[in-house]
Design a protein around this motif. Structure first.
Motif, PDB file in Angstrom:
ATOM      1  N   MET A  19       0.830  -1.206   0.000  1.00  0.00           N
ATOM      2  CA  MET A  19       0.000   0.000   0.000  1.00  0.00           C
ATOM      3  C   MET A  19       0.867   1.260   0.000  1.00  0.00           C
ATOM      4  SD  MET A  19      -3.300  -0.902   0.179  1.00  0.00           S
ATOM      5  CE  MET A  19      -4.215   0.300   1.087  1.00  0.00           C
ATOM      6  N   ARG A  20       1.964   1.249   0.714  1.00  0.00           N
ATOM      7  CA  ARG A  20       2.860   2.405   0.752  1.00  0.00           C
ATOM      8  C   ARG A  20       3.506   2.657  -0.607  1.00  0.00           C
ATOM      9  NH1 ARG A  20       5.515   4.205   5.380  1.00  0.00           N
ATOM     10  NH2 ARG A  20       6.278   5.749   3.924  1.00  0.00           N
ATOM     11  N   VAL A  21       3.812   1.588  -1.332  1.00  0.00           N
ATOM     12  CA  VAL A  21       4.526   1.729  -2.596  1.00  0.00           C
ATOM     13  C   VAL A  21       3.611   2.163  -3.729  1.00  0.00           C
ATOM     14  CG1 VAL A  21       5.844   0.503  -4.361  1.00  0.00           C
ATOM     15  CG2 VAL A  21       6.351   0.132  -1.953  1.00  0.00           C
ATOM     16  N   PHE A  22       2.498   1.472  -3.944  1.00  0.00           N
ATOM     17  CA  PHE A  22       1.754   1.776  -5.161  1.00  0.00           C
ATOM     18  C   PHE A  22       0.262   2.016  -4.986  1.00  0.00           C
ATOM     19  CE2 PHE A  22       1.501  -2.818  -4.988  1.00  0.00           C
ATOM     20  CZ  PHE A  22       0.218  -3.092  -5.396  1.00  0.00           C
ATOM     21  N   CYS A  23      -0.239   2.018  -3.777  1.00  0.00           N
ATOM     22  CA  CYS A  23      -1.663   2.283  -3.606  1.00  0.00           C
ATOM     23  C   CYS A  23      -1.873   3.742  -3.245  1.00  0.00           C
ATOM     24  CB  CYS A  23      -2.268   1.357  -2.558  1.00  0.00           C
ATOM     25  SG  CYS A  23      -2.486  -0.294  -3.193  1.00  0.00           S
ATOM     26  N   ASN A  24      -1.977   4.515  -4.250  1.00  0.00           N
ATOM     27  CA  ASN A  24      -2.241   5.929  -4.156  1.00  0.00           C
ATOM     28  C   ASN A  24      -3.225   6.211  -5.265  1.00  0.00           C
ATOM     29  OD1 ASN A  24      -1.705   8.890  -4.616  1.00  0.00           O
ATOM     30  ND2 ASN A  24      -0.356   8.519  -2.872  1.00  0.00           N
ATOM     31  N   LYS A  25      -3.860   7.333  -5.257  1.00  0.00           N
ATOM     32  CA  LYS A  25      -4.909   7.574  -6.244  1.00  0.00           C
ATOM     33  C   LYS A  25      -4.420   7.401  -7.681  1.00  0.00           C
ATOM     34  CE  LYS A  25      -8.687  10.631  -7.304  1.00  0.00           C
ATOM     35  NZ  LYS A  25      -9.462  11.771  -6.885  1.00  0.00           N
ATOM     36  N   TRP A  26      -3.207   7.848  -7.998  1.00  0.00           N
ATOM     37  CA  TRP A  26      -2.762   7.832  -9.390  1.00  0.00           C
ATOM     38  C   TRP A  26      -1.587   6.900  -9.666  1.00  0.00           C
ATOM     39  CZ3 TRP A  26      -6.600   9.446 -11.917  1.00  0.00           C
ATOM     40  CH2 TRP A  26      -7.384  10.509 -11.447  1.00  0.00           C
ATOM     41  N   GLN A  59       4.000  12.194  -7.809  1.00  0.00           N
ATOM     42  CA  GLN A  59       3.917  10.743  -7.695  1.00  0.00           C
ATOM     43  C   GLN A  59       4.947  10.046  -8.578  1.00  0.00           C
ATOM     44  OE1 GLN A  59      -0.136   9.337  -7.707  1.00  0.00           O
ATOM     45  NE2 GLN A  59      -0.608  10.630  -5.960  1.00  0.00           N
ATOM     46  N   LEU A  60       5.276  10.623  -9.719  1.00  0.00           N
ATOM     47  CA  LEU A  60       6.372  10.083 -10.532  1.00  0.00           C
ATOM     48  C   LEU A  60       7.679  10.119  -9.749  1.00  0.00           C
ATOM     49  CD1 LEU A  60       5.545  11.613 -14.021  1.00  0.00           C
ATOM     50  CD2 LEU A  60       5.831   9.175 -13.547  1.00  0.00           C
ATOM     51  N   LEU A  88      11.369  -4.099 -10.243  1.00  0.00           N
ATOM     52  CA  LEU A  88      10.384  -3.962  -9.173  1.00  0.00           C
ATOM     53  C   LEU A  88       9.062  -3.455  -9.741  1.00  0.00           C
ATOM     54  CD1 LEU A  88       9.737  -4.043  -6.119  1.00  0.00           C
ATOM     55  CD2 LEU A  88      10.608  -1.701  -5.989  1.00  0.00           C
ATOM     56  N   GLY A  89       9.130  -2.471 -10.613  1.00  0.00           N
ATOM     57  CA  GLY A  89       7.922  -1.931 -11.244  1.00  0.00           C
ATOM     58  C   GLY A  89       7.211  -2.952 -12.108  1.00  0.00           C
ATOM     59  N   LYS A  90       7.985  -3.744 -12.846  1.00  0.00           N
ATOM     60  CA  LYS A  90       7.378  -4.782 -13.691  1.00  0.00           C
ATOM     61  C   LYS A  90       6.671  -5.837 -12.853  1.00  0.00           C
ATOM     62  CE  LYS A  90      10.702  -4.176 -17.406  1.00  0.00           C
ATOM     63  NZ  LYS A  90      11.895  -4.733 -18.063  1.00  0.00           N
ATOM     64  N   SER A  91       7.148  -6.056 -11.636  1.00  0.00           N
ATOM     65  CA  SER A  91       6.499  -7.046 -10.771  1.00  0.00           C
ATOM     66  C   SER A  91       5.139  -6.560 -10.269  1.00  0.00           C
ATOM     67  CB  SER A  91       7.404  -7.400  -9.596  1.00  0.00           C
ATOM     68  OG  SER A  91       7.504  -6.320  -8.689  1.00  0.00           O
ATOM     69  N   ILE A  92       4.872  -5.251 -10.351  1.00  0.00           N
ATOM     70  CA  ILE A  92       3.597  -4.682  -9.919  1.00  0.00           C
ATOM     71  C   ILE A  92       2.550  -4.771 -11.033  1.00  0.00           C
ATOM     72  CG2 ILE A  92       2.461  -2.550  -9.139  1.00  0.00           C
ATOM     73  CD1 ILE A  92       5.136  -1.769  -7.860  1.00  0.00           C
ATOM     74  N   VAL A  93       2.981  -4.864 -12.288  1.00  0.00           N
ATOM     75  CA  VAL A  93       2.069  -4.839 -13.435  1.00  0.00           C
ATOM     76  C   VAL A  93       0.950  -5.881 -13.337  1.00  0.00           C
ATOM     77  CG1 VAL A  93       1.914  -5.170 -15.942  1.00  0.00           C
ATOM     78  CG2 VAL A  93       3.700  -3.712 -14.978  1.00  0.00           C
ATOM     79  N   PRO A  94       1.221  -7.149 -12.967  1.00  0.00           N
ATOM     80  CA  PRO A  94       0.110  -8.106 -12.867  1.00  0.00           C
ATOM     81  C   PRO A  94      -0.951  -7.695 -11.848  1.00  0.00           C
ATOM     82  CG  PRO A  94       2.205  -9.262 -12.840  1.00  0.00           C
ATOM     83  CD  PRO A  94       2.517  -7.810 -12.762  1.00  0.00           C
ATOM     84  N   ILE A  95      -0.533  -7.051 -10.775  1.00  0.00           N
ATOM     85  CA  ILE A  95      -1.490  -6.603  -9.756  1.00  0.00           C
ATOM     86  C   ILE A  95      -2.355  -5.480 -10.310  1.00  0.00           C
ATOM     87  CG2 ILE A  95      -1.723  -5.584  -7.443  1.00  0.00           C
ATOM     88  CD1 ILE A  95       1.072  -6.899  -6.871  1.00  0.00           C
ATOM     89  N   VAL A  96      -1.729  -4.533 -11.001  1.00  0.00           N
ATOM     90  CA  VAL A  96      -2.463  -3.419 -11.596  1.00  0.00           C
ATOM     91  C   VAL A  96      -3.417  -3.947 -12.670  1.00  0.00           C
ATOM     92  CG1 VAL A  96      -2.217  -1.304 -12.960  1.00  0.00           C
ATOM     93  CG2 VAL A  96      -0.682  -1.728 -11.042  1.00  0.00           C
TER      94      VAL A  96
END
Length: 118
Positions: A19-26, A59-60, A88-96
């Motif tokens: 949640m701290r890393v990628f759960c933000n509005k944008w 956010q970027l 690390l970013g590519k590992s988030i893609v399936p979740i998104v």
């Protein structure tokens, strides 16, 4: 003087970390945009027109600091920047992607309720 939180966070909890890393509005939208090939800041802003450019820029920079994104700066005139996903970013893609699929599959149930809530 470094800022110190009044309430400590459980950084051993995987959900809290995520949640701290990628759960933000944008942030999920930014990750999705870069994954889909919108790598320049202006293209990301066009992909997410509802967000204010300043908010996207903040956010970027947070995603850069966290190691989710990397930025390449072009040489020459005009200067330009290109954002890419790190491993690390590519590992988030399936979740998104799953979030997007879930939202699309439940859109008909949620649109009216969310429109009234605002």
């Amino acid at each position: 003087m470094k800022y110190q939180r009044k309430i400590s966070q459980d950084l051993e909890c995987g959900i809290t970390l995520a949640m701290r890393v990628f759960c933000n509005k944008w942030k999920p939208c930014i990750i999705d945009a870069i994954y889909k090939g919108f790598q320049r800041p202006s293209a990301i802003h066009r992909f997410i027109p509802e967000a204010k450019p300043r908010v996207l820029d903040i956010q970027l920079s947070e995603l850069l600091k966290l190691g989710v994104l990397e930025r390449e700066s072009g040489i020459g005139f005009p200067l330009y920047s290109v954002y890419n996903l790190t491993e690390l970013g590519k590992s988030i893609v399936p979740i998104v992607t799953q979030l997007d699929e879930w939202g699309n599959s439940h859109k008909h149930k949620l649109k009216d309720v969310l429109a009234e809530a605002v």
